[in-house]
Design a protein around this motif. Structure first.
Motif, PDB file in Angstrom:
ATOM      1  N   CYS A 244       0.861  -1.184   0.000  1.00  0.00           N
ATOM      2  CA  CYS A 244       0.000   0.000   0.000  1.00  0.00           C
ATOM      3  C   CYS A 244       0.902   1.241   0.000  1.00  0.00           C
ATOM      4  O   CYS A 244       2.064   1.172   0.382  1.00  0.00           O
ATOM      5  CB  CYS A 244      -0.871   0.036   1.254  1.00  0.00           C
ATOM      6  SG  CYS A 244      -2.139  -1.238   1.279  1.00  0.00           S
ATOM      7  N   ALA A 245       0.344   2.375  -0.412  1.00  0.00           N
ATOM      8  CA  ALA A 245       1.128   3.608  -0.452  1.00  0.00           C
ATOM      9  C   ALA A 245       1.177   4.235   0.940  1.00  0.00           C
ATOM     10  O   ALA A 245       0.136   4.458   1.567  1.00  0.00           O
ATOM     11  CB  ALA A 245       0.504   4.576  -1.439  1.00  0.00           C
ATOM     12  N   VAL A 246       2.373   4.506   1.425  1.00  0.00           N
ATOM     13  CA  VAL A 246       2.510   5.147   2.739  1.00  0.00           C
ATOM     14  C   VAL A 246       2.404   6.666   2.564  1.00  0.00           C
ATOM     15  O   VAL A 246       2.651   7.190   1.476  1.00  0.00           O
ATOM     16  CB  VAL A 246       3.852   4.789   3.421  1.00  0.00           C
ATOM     17  CG1 VAL A 246       3.961   3.303   3.666  1.00  0.00           C
ATOM     18  CG2 VAL A 246       5.030   5.272   2.596  1.00  0.00           C
ATOM     19  N   TYR A 247       2.032   7.355   3.612  1.00  0.00           N
ATOM     20  CA  TYR A 247       1.963   8.815   3.584  1.00  0.00           C
ATOM     21  C   TYR A 247       2.654   9.372   4.824  1.00  0.00           C
ATOM     22  O   TYR A 247       2.857   8.665   5.813  1.00  0.00           O
ATOM     23  CB  TYR A 247       0.511   9.290   3.490  1.00  0.00           C
ATOM     24  CG  TYR A 247      -0.307   9.004   4.727  1.00  0.00           C
ATOM     25  CD1 TYR A 247      -0.412   9.929   5.760  1.00  0.00           C
ATOM     26  CD2 TYR A 247      -0.988   7.792   4.871  1.00  0.00           C
ATOM     27  CE1 TYR A 247      -1.143   9.659   6.901  1.00  0.00           C
ATOM     28  CE2 TYR A 247      -1.718   7.507   6.009  1.00  0.00           C
ATOM     29  CZ  TYR A 247      -1.795   8.451   7.021  1.00  0.00           C
ATOM     30  OH  TYR A 247      -2.514   8.174   8.163  1.00  0.00           O
ATOM     31  N   TYR A 248       2.987  10.654   4.746  1.00  0.00           N
ATOM     32  CA  TYR A 248       3.690  11.279   5.875  1.00  0.00           C
ATOM     33  C   TYR A 248       2.685  11.894   6.831  1.00  0.00           C
ATOM     34  O   TYR A 248       1.848  12.721   6.424  1.00  0.00           O
ATOM     35  CB  TYR A 248       4.652  12.349   5.354  1.00  0.00           C
ATOM     36  CG  TYR A 248       5.356  13.116   6.451  1.00  0.00           C
ATOM     37  CD1 TYR A 248       6.143  12.459   7.387  1.00  0.00           C
ATOM     38  CD2 TYR A 248       5.228  14.496   6.550  1.00  0.00           C
ATOM     39  CE1 TYR A 248       6.788  13.150   8.395  1.00  0.00           C
ATOM     40  CE2 TYR A 248       5.866  15.202   7.554  1.00  0.00           C
ATOM     41  CZ  TYR A 248       6.649  14.521   8.478  1.00  0.00           C
ATOM     42  OH  TYR A 248       7.278  15.214   9.477  1.00  0.00           O
ATOM     43  N   SER A 249       2.756  11.488   8.098  1.00  0.00           N
ATOM     44  CA  SER A 249       1.907  12.073   9.122  1.00  0.00           C
ATOM     45  C   SER A 249       2.724  13.133   9.846  1.00  0.00           C
ATOM     46  O   SER A 249       3.633  12.806  10.612  1.00  0.00           O
ATOM     47  CB  SER A 249       1.439  10.991  10.101  1.00  0.00           C
ATOM     48  OG  SER A 249       0.841  11.606  11.231  1.00  0.00           O
ATOM     49  N   GLN A 250       2.399  14.390   9.578  1.00  0.00           N
ATOM     50  CA  GLN A 250       3.186  15.485  10.155  1.00  0.00           C
ATOM     51  C   GLN A 250       3.005  15.558  11.673  1.00  0.00           C
ATOM     52  O   GLN A 250       3.956  15.822  12.414  1.00  0.00           O
ATOM     53  CB  GLN A 250       2.771  16.809   9.521  1.00  0.00           C
ATOM     54  CG  GLN A 250       3.758  17.922   9.780  1.00  0.00           C
ATOM     55  CD  GLN A 250       3.371  19.207   9.066  1.00  0.00           C
ATOM     56  OE1 GLN A 250       2.358  19.270   8.393  1.00  0.00           O
ATOM     57  NE2 GLN A 250       4.188  20.231   9.214  1.00  0.00           N
ATOM     58  N   SER A 251       1.789  15.274  12.151  1.00  0.00           N
ATOM     59  CA  SER A 251       1.535  15.363  13.591  1.00  0.00           C
ATOM     60  C   SER A 251       2.311  14.295  14.365  1.00  0.00           C
ATOM     61  O   SER A 251       2.750  14.527  15.489  1.00  0.00           O
ATOM     62  CB  SER A 251       0.036  15.224  13.863  1.00  0.00           C
ATOM     63  OG  SER A 251      -0.431  14.009  13.303  1.00  0.00           O
ATOM     64  N   ASN A 252       2.469  13.124  13.774  1.00  0.00           N
ATOM     65  CA  ASN A 252       3.208  12.047  14.457  1.00  0.00           C
ATOM     66  C   ASN A 252       4.656  11.950  14.002  1.00  0.00           C
ATOM     67  O   ASN A 252       5.415  11.133  14.543  1.00  0.00           O
ATOM     68  CB  ASN A 252       2.511  10.703  14.212  1.00  0.00           C
ATOM     69  CG  ASN A 252       1.127  10.652  14.816  1.00  0.00           C
ATOM     70  OD1 ASN A 252       0.936  11.088  15.952  1.00  0.00           O
ATOM     71  ND2 ASN A 252       0.157  10.169  14.073  1.00  0.00           N
ATOM     72  N   ASP A 253       5.016  12.719  13.001  1.00  0.00           N
ATOM     73  CA  ASP A 253       6.369  12.724  12.441  1.00  0.00           C
ATOM     74  C   ASP A 253       6.823  11.299  12.074  1.00  0.00           C
ATOM     75  O   ASP A 253       7.878  10.833  12.507  1.00  0.00           O
ATOM     76  CB  ASP A 253       7.369  13.362  13.420  1.00  0.00           C
ATOM     77  CG  ASP A 253       8.681  13.712  12.709  1.00  0.00           C
ATOM     78  OD1 ASP A 253       8.626  13.980  11.497  1.00  0.00           O
ATOM     79  OD2 ASP A 253       9.743  13.696  13.359  1.00  0.00           O
TER      80      ASP A 253
END
Lengths: 167, 85
Positions: free
Chosen positions: A112-121
């Motif tokens: 699956c495509a991962v994404y960047y979670s800015q809140s959790n870094d």
């Protein structure tokens, strides 16, 4: 006249086709053991196949490819690109003023495509909650057992250039 | 009257077969784990573990084969029609 008659009281089909279903489905100890040993042979062949693949493995030659312009994305923002092939989706994250990291966007669990979670870094896979460290791509949580392949970046003038992918 | 042949009781043969089959099943589970671990390692770029994994898997297959020969022989012995005479 019983010249052509049958003396037996059994139906004709039972006499001519005397195979019982229960007997046919019965698996002997020897048959089961043979099946287990053949499965064991299959496992061995699989391991040999992996070994042969590792013998003939050649590291692919990666092209140099401009990914982004320095300062093109803000801190905490991302840019998606493909590298080295058009089907290999990658994610570029600006983690600091002069810090950029880039990984393959394909989760090592089930792609699956991962994404960047800015809140959790961290990088997150939405399919099965697999989390990856933004620092080195290592697995923080979830079913993935391997880290994300990292795209090696170089600064070339005012551009960021991808030079290699390290698993 | 000739002395009866000294054969182990059939239950002992069946116990030996059950033990051998259980051992084969355990070895098979270890082989499945070894294959998945070797594949994971290969995909992660660690190719040095492929040879030991293949060797160990081959050894376990040979043990399974030996146990199969054992089960085959004991099973034939247990099923021999003249064994209880």
């Amino acid at each position: 006249m019983r010249w052509f008659g049958r003396a037996s009281s059994e139906p004709l089909w039972k006499e001519e086709f005397s195979v019982r279903t229960a007997d046919e489905r019965y698996v002997t100890r020897r048959q089961l053991t043979k099946f287990l040993v053949l499965t064991s042979l299959g496992m061995f062949v699989g391991n040999v196949w992996i070994f042969i693949r590792s013998l003939f493995y050649r590291a692919p030659a990666y092209p140099r490819q401009t990914v982004a312009k320095l300062g093109e994305i803000a801190v905490g923002q991302v840019k998606l690109f493909t590298y080295p092939a058009p089907d290999d989706h990658c994610i570029l994250v600006r983690t600091g003023e002069n810090q950029y990291v880039s990984y393959s966007q394909k989760c090592t669990h089930l792609s699956c495509a991962v994404y960047y979670s800015q809140s959790n870094d961290r990088l997150e896979c939405p399919c099965h909650q697999g989390f990856f460290s933004i620092k080195d791509g290592s697995v923080l949580q979830g079913p993935p057992s391997r880290p994300l392949p990292r795209v090696i970046l170089e600064a070339d003038g005012e551009y960021l250039v991808a030079t290699e992918v390290k698993a | 009257m000739p002395a009866p042949t000294q054969l182990p009781p059939p239950t002992r043969g069946l116990t030996a077969i059950a033990g051998a089959m259980s051992l084969i099943a355990v070895l098979l589970i270890v082989q499945v784990w070894l294959l998945s671990a070797a594949l994971e390692s290969f995909l992660a770029g660690h190719r040095e573990s492929a040879l030991p994994a293949a060797v160990f898997s081959g050894v376990m297959f040979l043990i399974c084969l030996g146990l199969y020969v054992f089960v085959d022989r004991v099973d034939q012995e247990v099923r021999r029609p003249d064994r209880d005479r």
